[in-house]
Write a protein that holds these residues in place. Structure first.
Motif, PDB file in Angstrom:
ATOM      1  N   ASP A   1      -3.506  -1.705  -1.930  1.00  0.00           N
ATOM      2  CA  ASP A   1      -3.800  -2.071  -0.549  1.00  0.00           C
ATOM      3  C   ASP A   1      -4.290  -3.512  -0.438  1.00  0.00           C
ATOM      4  O   ASP A   1      -5.443  -3.781  -0.090  1.00  0.00           O
ATOM      5  CB  ASP A   1      -4.820  -1.103   0.045  1.00  0.00           C
TER       6      ASP A   1
ATOM      7  N   ARG B   1       3.436   0.967  -3.455  1.00  0.00           N
ATOM      8  CA  ARG B   1       2.870   0.722  -4.782  1.00  0.00           C
ATOM      9  C   ARG B   1       1.429   1.216  -4.899  1.00  0.00           C
ATOM     10  O   ARG B   1       0.849   1.153  -5.972  1.00  0.00           O
ATOM     11  CB  ARG B   1       2.922  -0.775  -5.116  1.00  0.00           C
ATOM     12  N   GLY B   2       0.845   1.665  -3.787  1.00  0.00           N
ATOM     13  CA  GLY B   2      -0.528   2.152  -3.817  1.00  0.00           C
ATOM     14  C   GLY B   2      -1.548   1.053  -4.012  1.00  0.00           C
ATOM     15  O   GLY B   2      -2.676   1.312  -4.430  1.00  0.00           O
TER      16      GLY B   2
ATOM     17  N   ALA C   1       0.837  -1.207   0.000  1.00  0.00           N
ATOM     18  CA  ALA C   1       0.000   0.000   0.000  1.00  0.00           C
ATOM     19  C   ALA C   1       0.871   1.256   0.000  1.00  0.00           C
ATOM     20  O   ALA C   1       0.626   2.196  -0.769  1.00  0.00           O
ATOM     21  CB  ALA C   1      -0.932  -0.006   1.212  1.00  0.00           C
ATOM     22  N   GLU C   2       1.896   1.263   0.834  1.00  0.00           N
ATOM     23  CA  GLU C   2       2.741   2.449   0.963  1.00  0.00           C
ATOM     24  C   GLU C   2       3.568   2.724  -0.289  1.00  0.00           C
ATOM     25  O   GLU C   2       3.666   3.860  -0.737  1.00  0.00           O
ATOM     26  CB  GLU C   2       3.671   2.295   2.167  1.00  0.00           C
TER      27      GLU C   2
END
Length: 153
Positions: free
Chosen positions: A62, A59-60, A56-57
């Motif tokens: 989640d 590569r976006g 999530a942080e």
């Protein structure tokens, strides 16, 4: 070549033979690619929650994934230091995901972790699979590396 293996999860046991296996895969990948045997690679075993937070942080996306690579040789060049260490970066593998994938693909957990290790190491060396041609190149290299180590399906 130092391979630094860390285990940050408790869901899946990490016996010494698994640590030895990932070290061999990294060494074989570097040798196969003609890379410096003095290079340093970190390999971190994590659980799904940990890899999901990284995914999530960075590569976006989640959701959990099987493997992430964080290459240190990407981006802007670092200032040259005399006798600098050859630090390639880190490979992060979710062992619970690897275990599920091994069962789904019908091969051993060790084979799946070896595959993910080779895949992650190739990413550290600059390979990617953004298009079909690149995906095929990576897949061929992954299978060749595993074959050289007698790791079969």
């Amino acid at each position: 070549m130092p391979v630094l293996v860390s285990n940050l999860q408790e869901e899946v046991a990490v016996p010494d033979n698994l640590v030895n296996l990932v070290e061999k895969v990294i060494l074989e990948t570097l040798q196969y690619e003609g890379y410096s045997p003095g290079a340093e690679v970190g390999l971190i075993f994590v659980d799904d929650n940990y890899i999901q937070s990284l995914n999530a942080e960075y590569r976006g996306i989640d959701k959990p994934t099987d493997v992430l690579s964080f290459a240190l040789n990407e981006g802007e060049d670092m200032p040259q230091v005399e006798e600098a260490e050859d630090l390639l970066g880190d490979i992060v593998i979710s062992l619970p995901t690897a275990r599920r994938q091994a069962a789904a693909y019908g091969h051993s957990f060790e084979r799946e972790v070896a595959y993910l290790t080779a895949h992650g190491c190739l990413h550290l060396l600059g390979y990617d699979h953004q298009n079909e041609a690149d995906r095929q190149v990576m897949r061929q290299k992954e299978e060749a590396i595993l074959h050289r180590l007698n790791i079969s399906r």
